[in-house]
Enzyme design. Structure first.
Site, short mmCIF file in Angstrom:
data_model
loop_
_atom_site.label_atom_id
_atom_site.label_comp_id
_atom_site.label_asym_id
_atom_site.label_seq_id
_atom_site.Cartn_x
_atom_site.Cartn_y
_atom_site.Cartn_z
N TYR A 183 62.12 -20.26 -1.45
CA TYR A 183 60.96 -19.73 -0.74
C TYR A 183 60.14 -20.88 -0.14
O TYR A 183 60.28 -22.04 -0.55
CB TYR A 183 60.10 -18.90 -1.71
CG TYR A 183 58.88 -18.26 -1.09
CD1 TYR A 183 59.02 -17.28 -0.13
CD2 TYR A 183 57.61 -18.65 -1.48
CE1 TYR A 183 57.90 -16.69 0.44
CE2 TYR A 183 56.48 -18.07 -0.92
CZ TYR A 183 56.64 -17.10 0.06
OH TYR A 183 55.54 -16.52 0.62
N THR A 185 57.27 -22.16 -0.44
CA THR A 185 56.44 -23.05 -1.25
C THR A 185 57.23 -23.83 -2.30
O THR A 185 56.64 -24.64 -3.03
CB THR A 185 55.35 -22.25 -1.98
OG1 THR A 185 55.98 -21.29 -2.86
CG2 THR A 185 54.44 -21.54 -1.00
N LYS A 186 58.53 -23.60 -2.40
CA LYS A 186 59.31 -24.19 -3.48
C LYS A 186 59.66 -25.65 -3.21
O LYS A 186 59.46 -26.17 -2.13
CB LYS A 186 60.58 -23.37 -3.71
CG LYS A 186 60.32 -21.94 -4.21
CD LYS A 186 59.53 -21.95 -5.51
CE LYS A 186 59.45 -20.57 -6.15
NZ LYS A 186 58.58 -19.63 -5.43
N ASN A 187 60.20 -26.32 -4.22
CA ASN A 187 60.52 -27.75 -4.10
C ASN A 187 61.53 -28.02 -2.99
O ASN A 187 61.49 -29.07 -2.35
CB ASN A 187 61.08 -28.27 -5.42
CG ASN A 187 60.03 -28.39 -6.49
OD1 ASN A 187 59.06 -27.63 -6.50
ND2 ASN A 187 60.20 -29.34 -7.40
#
Length: 383
Positions: A183, A185-187
């Site tokens: 997604y 916002t993920k790393n």
């Protein structure tokens, strides 16, 4: 405070070659699941050291696919933390099963063997979902033993997991089923998308078919030169495949992920140093022996959390909360019942204090100083 001076909670970064990779996919004439998806699966498997990776539409669908692939009796009890994203609980419900709540250790924010054993004593669990909250890698073998389950009944919610590991092995390297999120916002952001890493060839074959309606062949295999249009459906599946457009972004992002992880670790060290000793503040659990934290989130605990969020916003600092405990939401309260909702007191208490600070590659030292200054000021006013 103007929009230009606001420090966002997250900024999604993309590798420099992302645009060129996308153009190549568009020019190829094949944009859905195809050669780029297969290449991304191999690249991600190599990064993790996993035997198999199946690319899917999201981590939520990954969890549901894995639960469905277990062929559990309808209504089976599935252990899960309540301090999790609502999608993880929805995956249990959509698979036709019953969530059973597990409390957390307040230091790590993940279930402990003691809390898992307490939950398992209330029911006879058929399966369990364990979560790497904020990027802290859970001890899967210890939790599996505490639940009294075989490893083939434990699914890892590794949405926060890329970059995390235990005893030198990345999360997902040896898993029966580890579900990742890409997604925005993920790393390792793609925008949307997910993946399942597994060491089990049978689960790999099942889920690979189930991600596309249960069809025995995807369209790439059917329409390759010499391919055959015929296919079979042996078990019900979902429309949960990844596209080649997403996979091309993922391949580019994977190449810069190690550097981004180093930046996250440096920012975490900066937060730790600047915030140490701040009255009323509980810092995240630091790395323990053998534990490599992914630092997807920098979660602190504060008093008067909602008021502090407002004060930070007024100072131009955006924050977030991970998560509203699932059992506090209307739907899940109704599904679980009051007695089940009362089984996670630590989650209730800690859930009112959690605050996620900005943490992303590219967060400047000046911006981090502003975050620290605003938070310290808000806390000093309450000491």
């Amino acid at each position: 405070m103007s929009e230009q001076t606001t420090i966002p909670f997250n900024i999604t970064s993309f590798a420099g070659e992302t645009a060129d990779a996308l153009v190549k996919v568009l020019d190829s004439g094949w944009v859905t699941t195809g050669p780029q998806t297969a290449a991304f699966e191999q690249d991600f498997a190599d990064y993790l050291g996993a035997a198999h990776v199946i690319a899917v539409a999201s981590c939520t669908t990954a969890l549901e696919l894995c639960l469905r692939a277990l062929d559990l009796p309808p209504g089976s009890a599935v252990l899960t933390p309540s301090l999790t994203f609502c999608g993880a609980i929805n995956a249990i419900l959509h698979a036709g099963h019953r969530p059973v709540l597990v409390d957390i250790d307040e230091r790590t924010l993940v279930p402990s063997p003691e809390t898992v054993a307490a939950a398992a004593a209330r029911v006879r669990p058929a399966a369990m979902i364990v979560q790497n909250q904020g990027g802290y890698p859970v001890d899967v073998p210890a939790l599996t033993e505490a639940a009294g389950l075989d490893r083939t009944r434990v699914i890892e919610d590794a949405a926060h997991g890329p970059g995390a590991g235990r005893d030198g092995r990345p999360v997902g390297a040896d898993s029966f089923a580890a579900c990742f999120s890409f997604y925005a916002t993920k790393n390792m952001p793609i925008g949307e998308g997910g993946a399942i890493a597994t060491s089990d060839p049978e689960l790999n074959d099942r889920v690979r078919a189930m991600r596309l309606h249960g069809m025995s062949k995807d369209s790439w295999k059917r329409y390759l030169p010499g391919g055959n249009w015929r296919y079979d459906v042996k078990r019900a599946g979902l429309k949960a495949n990844m596209t080649d457009i997403q996979a091309a972004i993922g391949r580019a992002q994977l190449g810069v992920l190690p550097g981004w992880q180093r930046q996250r670790a440096e920012l975490v060290a900066g937060y730790d140093e600047r915030l140490a000793g701040t009255p009323g503040l509980v810092l995240p659990q630091r790395e323990l022996d053998g534990v490599q934290h992914a630092w997807h989130l920098y979660q602190v605990r504060v008093p008067d959390r909602d008021a502090i969020i407002e004060e930070l916003a007024a100072a131009g600092v955006s924050t977030s909360v991970h998560f509203i405990p699932a059992h506090q939401m209307t739907l899940y309260r109704e599904v679980l019942g009051a007695e089940e909702c009362a089984t996670v007191p630590v989650t209730d208490r800690v859930g009112e204090e959690l605050l996620s600070l900005p943490l992303y590659p590219g967060l400047s030292a000046d911006a981090q100083d502003r975050v620290v200054s605003a938070l310290a000021k808000a806390l000093r006013a309450r000491s």
